[in-house]
Design an enzyme around this catalytic site. Structure first.
Site, PDB file in Angstrom:
ATOM      1  N   ARG A  51      29.572  11.222 -10.942  1.00  0.00           N
ATOM      2  CA  ARG A  51      28.208  11.187 -10.420  1.00  0.00           C
ATOM      3  C   ARG A  51      28.068  12.107  -9.216  1.00  0.00           C
ATOM      4  O   ARG A  51      29.061  12.477  -8.589  1.00  0.00           O
ATOM      5  CB  ARG A  51      27.805   9.779  -9.986  1.00  0.00           C
ATOM      6  CG  ARG A  51      28.979   8.867  -9.733  1.00  0.00           C
ATOM      7  CD  ARG A  51      28.490   7.485  -9.365  1.00  0.00           C
ATOM      8  NE  ARG A  51      29.331   6.507 -10.006  1.00  0.00           N
ATOM      9  CZ  ARG A  51      29.545   5.275  -9.554  1.00  0.00           C
ATOM     10  NH1 ARG A  51      28.952   4.855  -8.439  1.00  0.00           N
ATOM     11  NH2 ARG A  51      30.322   4.451 -10.196  1.00  0.00           N
ATOM     12  N   ASP A  53      25.579  12.333  -5.593  1.00  0.00           N
ATOM     13  CA  ASP A  53      24.676  11.516  -4.776  1.00  0.00           C
ATOM     14  C   ASP A  53      23.269  12.107  -4.701  1.00  0.00           C
ATOM     15  O   ASP A  53      23.045  13.251  -5.096  1.00  0.00           O
ATOM     16  CB  ASP A  53      25.238  11.404  -3.349  1.00  0.00           C
ATOM     17  CG  ASP A  53      26.338  10.361  -3.267  1.00  0.00           C
ATOM     18  OD1 ASP A  53      26.450   9.518  -4.182  1.00  0.00           O
ATOM     19  OD2 ASP A  53      27.097  10.392  -2.269  1.00  0.00           O
ATOM     20  N   ARG A 199      32.161  16.293   1.387  1.00  0.00           N
ATOM     21  CA  ARG A 199      31.253  16.259   2.529  1.00  0.00           C
ATOM     22  C   ARG A 199      31.975  15.874   3.826  1.00  0.00           C
ATOM     23  O   ARG A 199      31.607  16.355   4.911  1.00  0.00           O
ATOM     24  CB  ARG A 199      30.086  15.304   2.253  1.00  0.00           C
ATOM     25  CG  ARG A 199      29.123  15.867   1.190  1.00  0.00           C
ATOM     26  CD  ARG A 199      28.135  14.830   0.710  1.00  0.00           C
ATOM     27  NE  ARG A 199      27.368  14.265   1.806  1.00  0.00           N
ATOM     28  CZ  ARG A 199      26.619  13.163   1.707  1.00  0.00           C
ATOM     29  NH1 ARG A 199      26.531  12.511   0.537  1.00  0.00           N
ATOM     30  NH2 ARG A 199      25.943  12.712   2.739  1.00  0.00           N
TER      31      ARG A 199
END
Lengths: 246, 246
Positions: A51, A53, A199
């Protein structure tokens, strides 16, 4: 039944992320809705490499699904693109063996992270880069810090706390910084990534680039295996899933 | 009271255009709201070089307004940018003479129109370029047609029907096509433009580029002074107001 693999691109700006969530607009939901319509309301489920975000982009996400339709592949691609919203595009569709699995067959991934270091803000890149208000980091320092990350390590320090994954050992094959005009690009390739790992790496190396941390600190951060030792999680909208390797 | 001139940029995607319209989100409304707040609810009105339609972008729109605040200009610019939504940016603020007028003092304007001729569609440029599904026009033909437009003419043929303007004589100083990668850029400069003029020129020259019309037809189209002789109005989201000359 044929199993198809599709490579897709999406602008993450207006999505609550990839995965279906009740009441939210997601990439998976939009694609499944179109496929279900194409299959005359027979529900089609898609599986992605992983997935992404909310607000994270993809230029090379991969999905698979099984289809009973016998349309040629190039027409399949066109039929999907005609019906999909314009912020999702199917780049290619190919037939794969029945044991191909978009998630379990992954051997690696490449992500890109982009900072926009222009002094003068522009309204056009706001959803596609993270703006630094003209701050230009020292990329030699960032590249020096990256050397501690490349290799096989337990990356617990770069993993968001809310995860159920137990084994946090991953291999980062490469991590490189480059300027493209006034935009700073970080490109990272590895065999797998923990939740928010790219990130958190971007946020930590940014702090090195602006002199808030020394490059050598990375060794201790990784060894600590503590999320709290690393830097902030960089914003979602600078991140692109660029390629999935099989 | 000081008169200030501000150069602004905006992403037209989420605006119903420049000018205030009841119940709509417009560029003028957003800026006036911020200025009025800065002036402790004393209503501030801004004047632009001209309006832009819904989804049209600006990289160099100019506005003026009168202010009773004595903040230094660089802080004025920052104060505006902090409060404005991210799809409008103030690029510069300067003090001008009391007789400067953003609309009446205009001596010319430059617009840019962008087509994206990539064969593979991307989700990222959909609001910022007009996609041609891989069709690549012949820009030599478009440039040949442009030569009929450059100069001083009655441009009634390139003016949307719903206009109250009587004198439709304008001077186009230059009109040039160039490739920037797979994007085709048209740049046009003139002393003034009629309603939808740039988009109708773009739409007509596109038809020349793809072989639907001959370049020489432009002479007759202009001479006819009939909107119906020219081509379709090209879509709004490919258009940028790039510079206003005073």
């Amino acid at each position: 039944m044929r199993r198809l693999k599709a490579t897709i691109s999406y602008d993450g700006t207006l999505f609550a992320g990839y995965q279906v969530q009740p009441g939210e607009r997601t990439v998976q939901l939009e694609i499944e809705n179109v496929l279900t319509k194409m299959h005359k309301s027979e529900k089609v489920k898609i599986i992605a490499s992983g997935r992404t975000d909310a607000r994270v982009h993809a230029t090379g996400q991969v999905i698979h699904f099984d289809t009973s339709l016998s349309i040629p592949l190039d027409r399949y691609e066109k039929a999907l693109n005609v019906q999909l919203p314009r912020d999702i595009r199917v780049l290619s569709v190919e037939e794969v063996e029945a044991d191909f699995h978009a998630r379990y067959s992954v051997s690696g991934k490449r992500y890109r992270y982009i900072w926009n270091c222009e002094a003068q803000q522009s309204p056009f890149r706001r959803n596609y880069t993270v703006e630094t208000n003209g701050v230009k980091p020292d990329i030699e320092k960032m590249q020096a810090a990256a050397q501690y990350i490349v290799g096989t390590h337990d990356f617990s320090c770069f993993c968001a706390a809310n995860t159920s994954v137990v084994d946090k050992v991953r291999t980062v094959q490469s991590l490189n910084f480059s300027w493209q005009g006034e935009e700073l690009h970080m490109v990272i390739e590895g065999n797998g990534f923990l939740y928010n790992m790219v990130r958190i790496i971007a946020g930590t190396l940014w702090e090195v680039g602006i002199g808030k941390r020394d490059a050598q600190e990375l060794e201790g951060i990784i060894a600590s295996m503590e999320r709290g030792k690393a830097g902030k999680t960089a914003p979602a909208h600078g991140l692109y899933l660029e390629k999935v390797f099989y």
